[in-house]
Design an enzyme around this catalytic site. Structure first.
Site, PDB file in Angstrom:
ATOM      1  N   HIS B 106      57.657  41.882  37.669  1.00  0.00           N
ATOM      2  CA  HIS B 106      56.508  42.064  36.888  1.00  0.00           C
ATOM      3  C   HIS B 106      56.862  43.336  36.172  1.00  0.00           C
ATOM      4  O   HIS B 106      56.579  44.245  36.172  1.00  0.00           O
ATOM      5  CB  HIS B 106      55.356  42.518  37.545  1.00  0.00           C
ATOM      6  CG  HIS B 106      54.722  41.267  38.817  1.00  0.00           C
ATOM      7  ND1 HIS B 106      55.601  40.996  39.935  1.00  0.00           N
ATOM      8  CD2 HIS B 106      54.256  40.355  38.527  1.00  0.00           C
ATOM      9  CE1 HIS B 106      55.042  40.014  40.565  1.00  0.00           C
ATOM     10  NE2 HIS B 106      54.077  39.372  39.537  1.00  0.00           N
ATOM     11  N   GLU B 491      33.182  46.209  55.854  1.00  0.00           N
ATOM     12  CA  GLU B 491      34.594  45.959  56.554  1.00  0.00           C
ATOM     13  C   GLU B 491      35.760  46.057  56.100  1.00  0.00           C
ATOM     14  O   GLU B 491      36.723  46.709  56.468  1.00  0.00           O
ATOM     15  CB  GLU B 491      34.292  44.432  57.457  1.00  0.00           C
ATOM     16  CG  GLU B 491      33.087  44.302  57.988  1.00  0.00           C
ATOM     17  CD  GLU B 491      31.743  43.907  57.195  1.00  0.00           C
ATOM     18  OE1 GLU B 491      31.658  43.575  55.979  1.00  0.00           O
ATOM     19  OE2 GLU B 491      30.703  43.986  57.972  1.00  0.00           O
TER      20      GLU B 491
END
Lengths: 744, 744
Positions: B106, B491
């Site tokens: 990338h 969470e």
């Protein structure tokens, strides 16, 4: 006091905005010592006790209120307040009594949200209690699913047959229609399954997307045949969950104007006051997400404010609306209201009594006063007539637009067009090798021409997942008739939105896509697809170390096993073109069971013997040189490793072995076959079995037996070109040949 | 032009705010026709082409700029711009060349973010390249992990031994130190493992939390011994992910003033322009979350703006700061910049040449110009001296505060105090029956007295998960020395924050908690605990249908199997008090392998034969009336079902059978034992084996073999009292007895 108000909406808003009295001390509103806007001079000094989050939210609201005030509407008269209060208290006590009888459940939310619940189901929503599946009904989602007694009470009062008095009395008991959280598959009238926080609001985004999409495709200038709202109640917990931010960002982006969400702002979560973990400005965040935000400061008794807010929300057609309704959790309980103790436990006999006294409720448990019963009884005829009107409208529509009507009907009924499966491509060993992600795109594009309800997209990986439907544009705010959905990098929201789309109408077939490893980000939503029987198609590419250089963060290992262990979901790992087509056939047919398709990034050859029919059986022999169902060895592969098994078989056959190669593309489907069929593929007498799969060997003992050998990967992957990793990890035909020789 | 500026910060900001020219046409700023503030009259007409999100964000920024302008600072002179540009281009071309050589990777982000990367590593951050683990170093997290070549280039220039020229040349190859995404366990200098989007920013929140916590505990008025910043670069993808909103909401709540995040606002993600899916106002959202927000409009060449923003961020000590840096992805590439094509693929030889011409870069691949090399070479002596200074400071500190110093040292080194495990409680069969979630709380509270690095909390379920440390208060903005962390209903963010805490220092031992089923919400973070060797302790209660009435949305089924299939993680399901203590012993000892503890909501008896030592072996015999290692049948259970196995054994023994009961508390640990030990527990000759576990039977064939019987649950749960569900689902001692009789 009569409930109807002579205030105009703008007056009502202004009155709220400049009020210095509030039922909740935390929420006293103060104007601020920041510069005033457009000549409106503030004279009120800064209240030093006002928390900074309130300040910020108030300031931004203030700006918006001023802008909104341009739209002036007059409130209509509605039901008398005394009757409303009787109804609201009925809802509260049905919840209190049911939780008390079960000695389990969450009374706090129903007690606080009863007013908005009453107004929604009694005054606002259009539904037919005797046909909970009427297509054009307004949808309601209780995202704060633990408060399900609110919804059960409302369904009961509204006349739904699914929630009779005996159902309320068997709340949370074995086999009842009133489980501990709302479950669409148990209780007609419940649209989606909630409880895991944040899912419901994301489902609602999907429901509203489906409405906007279908309206754009099927409505005509002379006939708005698709036209309903989606209402949600969500709580602090939903708003803390990342999934809700993902979905709400998309809802704002898409301009879902018919999505109206009530945020039950009660300041209490299980661990106590939300101040301990949740001090952001929710209002400002939603405004940042492109929502219209309204604050109803007194959700406990401010009926007219709630009504006005809904009216205002409906008037804003280019944005979803969040109505922040400040309520008191456990409203009416003299000793437990506004505390976490009323969130998730029965009040206890003593406090139930005290609450009855406090709210002036002389009735026995589960009693619905006659006046309330009578008042609500109109919904049965009203609902029937709403549906009848719509049916008449549809009949007209059908005459004028027979093609569109037929298509829409198939979406409403979930009937697949005859012969749809013939659109699926087939392949021969001469077909060029290709990645199953590309073959998947061929299937999706073929199916889109025959399945009007097929739509979907990717979490910002459309060009990697190969999910674009080439004949359609993007579903966007201004082009909602299109079918390519751009979810952005929001896997969890994507899954839950897809659940909403699937559960909107039986003929809606959503697919959604990301890298297989990122099912970890959306597992909460995928599990709810499985539980709530939402036939979403999960297009999961880059399904192994075969993706190569991106490395272990991107390489699934345990994912196949983790879905094989999940109930009511099909884990499919096709090996080539025919198997990919077969996987899509199975996925489309299974409308009440989601499918996960694990697809390769790398090219795979089309194998002799692979077939759509084979996939439908989950496991099948693709090549065999044995006779009498007694091969020397059985080689079993899935997906990209089936090719390796085939190569190994060729080697072994050269050496004189009788070798069968089995494709085990879906363990669940294979499990469902007859014993005779299973014996014909994996004869018990043949214990020489070698499996190969570029994933965890966990679970493979079931297939290869204790005498067989499972070749797989029980460590994390690595960053390198794919071929190198396969070799280093021993996922090779040499390894299969060696294992086979050792066993046979 | 010299890089140092004589503008004051407020002038610089104002200059940006009123500028009508921008390097990026999308970002032209316009003042608005909304009422002006505090007398500052706008005369500029509304630019109709400005998108609404820019309008909103600009408006809010405008307000904030005005407020911020009060803090006036003068910028310091720094390195000459020509040298900076040479260094920045070096970074760009190291990335371009490495990706080109690997033909994978990338390049876009490193090319766009090179300026901020250079300023951070060359001018701002305090680190010692020759000791990447120096405790008081500034932490850097590349949340947009795909841009890892940026970090590798920076580590290389800074003198880290982990990234030599040959490492850059073997980018993404087998065995290299430069994998496809940053991996802390491969590359010293990389703090956490990123790539899955949104994780890094959440890890950074954990790193900053750890710093704030340790500083509050150990700093003295005369010695700031803990004092570092945490810097992050995150991209559009990170900002779309829900996990980042969760973590950033907490960062704002906690007031993590030393967390400074750079948002690489390049408007491009894999699917193209972010306009297709991401039109929210990120600025406003972060302000809503309680962050200080700064916008650097020219991140490509605006070095002074970046420097000024960092200075401003440091001046704001009570809030984390988001510096939105508008950059051009692939900056410098004449044909690919500002397009998705530069995001995730090599530029190609032709475009590499064109980019070299465009940026005036005459050098061969991987060349670092001497002037740049020389400039960066100072970091080796500078880093050594920074660490030496700190060491001297610590020596002083140690003299004055020997106790605190010893404790802090143990956190820095990760040495557990001698005999710590003696703090763990033990139980006898006479100890009262209790839920393992309660026994877990006893362990946590016992451990907190002996383990200075133990801290943690729950996702709004502290009173259900039983995770409060009773001797400590809440970690909050004003009480950061406390150890109970309130994560709210977040969470996923919780898991990733815990990873950050664990990877801050070897002696930090974070635990975090929710219901076991909601590991589905945080699986992305848990997998990264396992991969990145972060020894987080996952306290997961309500571990089966035994939770009862909350129903199938809350009842885990496939979760045990799904973690048993995951590499490098311990799945522990203790059956009683001793086993819970054993599970904690194992979890604390495994600092490079996370542990998941599945704990019951319901009471369980303390079983004869259970032991801490047994748990350490993963599986062991807890009772046996056979001899010669030849029982008639072996009953195997885990957690709450071990009791059922024990009862069944009693029944069977009454009938004269020789029965062994095995607790298989951790499959992973059992797998690691010697063959002899395993044979002593599960002798191969004994094929009559019955397992019982209230979860999926998937995987149990490995234990019970093809002749054995696995009793479990391969469907979703139900809402009813727990005892009723156990009975209806056949998870009973009767079922075990029946199966055992059939087999033996």
């Amino acid at each position: 006091m009569a409930s109807s108000s002579s205030l105009t909406l703008s007056q009502a808003l202004l009155a709220r905005a400049i009020s210095h009295q509030s039922t909740d001390h935390r929420l006293s509103l103060s104007t601020l010592s920041i510069p005033s806007f457009s000549g409106l001079k503030s004279t009120t000094p800064l209240a030093s006790s006002t928390s900074s989050r309130r300040v910020l939210s108030t300031r931004v609201n203030h700006i918006h209120r001023r802008i909104r005030a341009a739209a002036v509407e007059t409130l209509n008269a509605t039901t008398e307040t005394s009757l409303v209060e009787e109804s609201v208290n009925t809802i509260r006590f049905l919840a209190i009594d049911a939780v008390e009888k079960a000695n389990s459940g969450h009374p706090g939310l129903p007690m606080g949200c009863a007013p908005m619940g009453h107004i929604l189901y009694d005054e606002i929503m259009r539904y037919n209690p005797k046909n909970p599946y009427w297509f054009n009904r307004d949808r309601f989602v209780l995202s704060a699913g633990h408060g399900c007694m609110l919804q059960y009470a409302l369904l009961h009062l509204a006349g739904y047959d699914s929630v009779k008095e005996e159902d309320l009395k068997s709340f949370r008991q074995w086999g009842s229609k009133t489980p501990g959280h709302p479950e669409n598959f148990e209780t007609p009238g419940v649209e989606v399954t909630t409880g895991p926080l944040g899912q419901g609001i994301a489902n609602a985004v999907g429901l509203a997307l489906a409405e906007k999409h279908l309206a754009a495709r099927y409505n005509k200038p002379d006939s708005e045949i698709v036209d309903h709202y989606t209402y949600v109640i969500l709580g602090d917990g939903c708003n803390m969950e990342g999934i809700s931010n993902e979905a709400c960002s998309l809802a704002g982006h898409w301009g879902l104007g018919k999505l109206i969400a009530f945020y039950d702002d009660n300041h209490i979560s299980i661990d106590g006051d939300t101040e301990i973990a949740f001090t952001e400005s929710v209002d400002t965040r939603f405004e940042a997400l492109g929502w219209h935000v309204i604050w109803v400061k007194n959700g406990n008794t401010g009926y007219d404010d709630i009504r006005a807010a809904i009216k205002e929300a409906k008037a804003v057609t280019d944005k979803p609306t969040l109505i922040k309704v400040t309520t008191t959790i456990g409203f009416g309980s003299p000793n437990k209201a506004n505390s976490y103790s009323v969130h998730g436990s029965a009040l206890g006999a003593k406090e139930v009594d005290a609450t009855r006294k406090n709210l002036g409720w002389p009735y026995e448990p589960f009693h619905v006063p006659e006046v309330v019963k009578k008042h609500w009884s109109r919904h049965t005829p009203k609902g029937a007539s709403l549906e009848a009107e719509w049916n008449a409208k549809f009949a007209e529509y059908e005459k004028k637009y027979p093609e569109e009507a037929a298509e829409l009907k198939s979406i409403i009924k979930g009937e697949l067009p005859a012969g749809w499966e013939k659109a699926l491509p087939t392949y021969t060993p001469e077909s060029p090798a290709d990645a199953t992600r590309n073959l998947s795109q061929q299937c999706l594009n073929a199916l889109a021409t025959v399945l009007p309800g097929l739509l979907g997209g990717s979490a910002d990986l459309a060009s990697s997942n190969m999910t674009l439907l080439k004949m359609f544009g993007d579903f966007q705010k201004e082009t909602p008739e299109e079918r390519n959905v751009r979810f952005g990098v929001r896997e969890h929201g994507m899954g839950a939105i897809s659940n909403g789309i699937a559960l909107h109408s039986p003929g809606m077939i959503p697919y959604c896509a990301t890298f297989f490893v990122f099912t970890d980000y959306m597992r909460g939503a995928i599990r709810l697809s499985a539980l709530s029987e939402a036939g979403v198609i999960y297009v999961m590419t880059h399904d192994s170390i075969g993706l190569g250089e991106d490395g272990p963060t991107h390489q699934p290992i345990e994912h196949l096993a983790s879905f094989r262990a999940m109930p009511n979901i099909l884990m499919l790992r096709p090996a080539d073109g025919n198997e990919t087509a077969g996987a899509y056939k199975v996925a489309v047919l299974n409308r009440k069971r989601p499918s996960v398709l694990a697809l390769s990034r790398q090219k795979l050859p089309n194998l002799a013997g692979s077939s759509i029919e084979g996939v439908e059986k989950g496991g099948y022999t693709i090549s065999d040189n044995s006779s009498g169902n007694k091969p020397d060895v059985i080689l079993i592969g899935t997906g990209s490793e089936l090719e390796i098994a085939v190569k190994a078989a060729e080697e072994l056959r050269k050496e004189g072995k009788a070798v069968r190669v089995v494709s085990l593309v879906s363990w669940e489907l294979f499990d469902e076959q007859s014993d005779a069929y299973k014996e014909s593929v994996l004869p018990a007498a043949v214990t020489a079995r070698v499996s190969i799969e570029a994933g965890s060997t966990f679970g493979w003992e079931k297939i290869v037996g204790s005498k067989g050998k499972a070749i797989g990967i029980d460590r994390f992957g690595a960053s390198a070109p794919a071929g190198k990793i396969y070799k280093e990890f021993g996922i090779t035909s040499d390894a299969v040949v060696a294992a086979a020789k050792q066993l046979s």
